[in-house]
Write a protein that holds these residues in place. Structure first.
Motif, PDB file in Angstrom:
ATOM      1  N   VAL A  25       0.492 -57.480  27.638  1.00  0.00           N
ATOM      2  CA  VAL A  25       0.890 -58.874  27.579  1.00  0.00           C
ATOM      3  C   VAL A  25       2.070 -59.165  28.133  1.00  0.00           C
ATOM      4  O   VAL A  25       2.255 -60.002  29.299  1.00  0.00           O
ATOM      5  N   LEU A  39      -7.044 -58.454  24.133  1.00  0.00           N
ATOM      6  CA  LEU A  39      -6.270 -58.400  25.293  1.00  0.00           C
ATOM      7  C   LEU A  39      -7.042 -59.006  26.393  1.00  0.00           C
ATOM      8  O   LEU A  39      -6.563 -59.810  27.484  1.00  0.00           O
ATOM      9  N   PHE A  69      -6.990 -62.497  26.494  1.00  0.00           N
ATOM     10  CA  PHE A  69      -5.810 -63.128  27.081  1.00  0.00           C
ATOM     11  C   PHE A  69      -5.801 -62.898  28.486  1.00  0.00           C
ATOM     12  O   PHE A  69      -5.170 -63.946  29.292  1.00  0.00           O
ATOM     13  N   THR A 109      -4.761 -66.000  30.982  1.00  0.00           N
ATOM     14  CA  THR A 109      -3.417 -65.901  31.957  1.00  0.00           C
ATOM     15  C   THR A 109      -3.951 -65.675  33.183  1.00  0.00           C
ATOM     16  O   THR A 109      -3.042 -65.984  34.385  1.00  0.00           O
TER      17      THR A 109
END
Length: 197
Positions: free
Chosen positions: A124, A52, A55, A59
């Protein structure tokens, strides 16, 4: 409580407060906090949380760009997500949580793989909504924080659990604030239409 946990919490706390205030500086402070958290969670075998954080770093770079130059070079406004977006979120989130949790359960020594996976999957979803400056990111963060607080406390990450409890309160305040911002944006966009009618 280690210096790593303190640093990760400090940068992430600043990033979350800045997100709630709709500040573009949320992204670079978040990148630092997520990098530190990735290392911390790896040390505590919370592997879904490590993924996570990776990610989040990726992002955050994209979110930073989108907030600055989201629509034809203009900053992205705060708006609501469409109904279709909201309708796929819950079943997709539950299915992805079950699938990823099963992978962690069968192939790693992960602690609480399904709970950890729920934190990952719904984070997410919340992050994708936040990247688009969608108000609905905040109720999803409320869900994530409700799951994360007991998970982190159970691993002895008490400062992190306390931080996520603070994020829970911040999500409520931010949800209210972003709704006001969206209402202002909607009102401002209608003024020219009325004037030309």
């Amino acid at each position: 409580m280690s210096p790593l946990e303190i640093g990760a919490n400090a940068f992430t706390a600043v990033a979350i407060v800045l997100a709630g205030r709709n500040s573009v500086h949320t992204w670079w402070t978040g990148i630092i906090g997520c990098t530190l958290f990735g290392v911390l969670f790896a040390q505590h075998r919370l592997y879904a949380d490590v993924v996570l954080q990776v990610f989040f770093v990726g992002t955050s770079l994209l979110g930073w760009w989108r907030w600055l130059r989201g629509r034809a070079g203009a900053p992205l406004p705060v708006t609501h997500a469409g109904i279709r977006t909201l309708l796929w979120m819950l079943p997709a989130g539950v299915a992805a949580t079950a699938a990823y949790g099963a992978l962690l359960h069968h192939y790693t020594n992960a602690y609480a793989p399904f709970v950890d996976s729920a934190v990952l999957v719904f984070s997410v979803i919340a992050q994708l909504l936040m990247m688009g400056r969608r108000i609905e990111n905040w109720p999803v963060w409320l869900l994530v924080n409700s799951i994360a607080v007991p998970l982190y406390a159970s691993r002895g990450l008490h400062l992190t659990a306390l931080l996520y409890a603070g994020f829970w309160v911040n999500a409520i305040v931010s949800w209210i604030w972003w709704r006001k911002l969206a209402a202002r944006n909607a009102a401002a966009s209608m003024v020219p239409a009325r004037e030309t009618a």
